[in-house]
Scaffold this active site. Structure first.
Site, mmCIF file in Angstrom:
data_model
loop_
_atom_site.group_PDB
_atom_site.id
_atom_site.type_symbol
_atom_site.label_atom_id
_atom_site.label_comp_id
_atom_site.label_asym_id
_atom_site.label_seq_id
_atom_site.Cartn_x
_atom_site.Cartn_y
_atom_site.Cartn_z
ATOM 1 N N ILE A 107 -16.165 -28.685 36.129
ATOM 2 C CA ILE A 107 -15.934 -30.096 37.577
ATOM 3 C C ILE A 107 -17.344 -30.490 37.299
ATOM 4 O O ILE A 107 -18.271 -30.029 37.786
ATOM 5 C CB ILE A 107 -14.965 -29.884 38.337
ATOM 6 C CG1 ILE A 107 -15.024 -31.034 38.915
ATOM 7 C CG2 ILE A 107 -16.248 -28.980 39.712
ATOM 8 C CD1 ILE A 107 -14.473 -30.914 40.566
ATOM 9 N N CYS A 108 -17.067 -32.116 37.632
ATOM 10 C CA CYS A 108 -18.672 -32.545 37.212
ATOM 11 C C CYS A 108 -20.021 -32.698 36.807
ATOM 12 O O CYS A 108 -19.694 -32.420 34.721
ATOM 13 C CB CYS A 108 -18.711 -33.042 39.542
ATOM 14 S SG CYS A 108 -20.286 -34.356 39.293
ATOM 15 N N GLY A 109 -20.632 -31.899 37.162
ATOM 16 C CA GLY A 109 -22.153 -31.521 36.505
ATOM 17 C C GLY A 109 -21.829 -30.379 36.464
ATOM 18 O O GLY A 109 -22.692 -30.625 34.733
#
Length: 215
Positions: A107-109
């Site tokens: 997720i995300c980064g």
């Protein structure tokens, strides 16, 4: 026993794995009553890390202690520190797991770490945006496989953006086949909308499961 391995690192976004770790570790809505998938925190070392919210976490394990045989899934949260070379081993572990048909969710980064390592070059995926990946991932060559969706599941790899914590949990639960289909639908709708009718519907699906088991 299989575990959900949750990688923890300084500046990690506390909230992004909250839904999925709570459901896996508790097993409270599993279709197999009384079962669960314990969550083990994994660090680059055994030193405590500090999350973005200021919480300190002492990792249970280091990356080299993860084995394919005991891994139900590797969970990779967003963080501002993914560029630190100390996280290269967990990216390599993700590569090994994917190659061996193990499950990985990012997720995300964390998607930038996978993108920089070439793990998204030939798999359908998503992130915060395509521009986000091209801006922060100089080695990224997977633009042709990027999907403008909130979440993408490509076989044993799940990717999503920073607002996808609930969706991530839904897709992980579905991938591991842990809830009945109608339980998962009601669970997701309840937490997505806050409508108590969905919570009641979810409870009904669990009662139906209990009734079936007793027959």
């Amino acid at each position: 026993m299989n575990y959900a391995y949750a990688y923890v690192l300084d500046t990690m976004a506390d909230w992004e794995l909250g839904f999925v770790t709570a459901e896996l570790n508790s097993g409270q809505y599993f279709k197999r009553r009384g079962s669960r998938i314990p969550v083990k925190t994994v660090g680059a070392s055994k030193r405590p890390i500090t999350t973005k919210g200021g919480m300190k976490i002492l990792p249970d394990l280091t990356v080299d202690e993860i084995s394919h045989e005991t891994s139900a899934i590797l969970l990779l949260p967003g963080a501002d520190s993914w560029n630190d070379p100390e996280h290269a081993p967990v990216v390599e572990k993700a590569k090994q797991l994917l190659k061996a048909s193990g499950n990985v969710a990012a997720i995300c980064g964390a998607t930038t770490a996978l993108a920089n390592a070439g793990l998204l070059d030939d798999r359908q995926h998503t992130s915060n945006s395509l521009e986000y990946l091209t801006m922060f991932c100089p080695a990224y060559k997977g633009a042709a496989f990027y999907k403008e969706k909130k979440i993408v599941a490509d076989g044993n790899l799940i990717t999503t953006g920073s607002a996808g914590g609930l969706l991530l949990a839904r897709e992980v639960i579905a991938l591991l086949d842990l809830f009945k289909k109608d339980t998962l639908e009601a669970w997701y709708n309840y937490f997505n909308t806050g409508d108590g009718n969905y919570f009641a519907a979810m409870m009904e699906t669990l009662q139906e499961s209990n009734s079936t088991e007793k027959k």
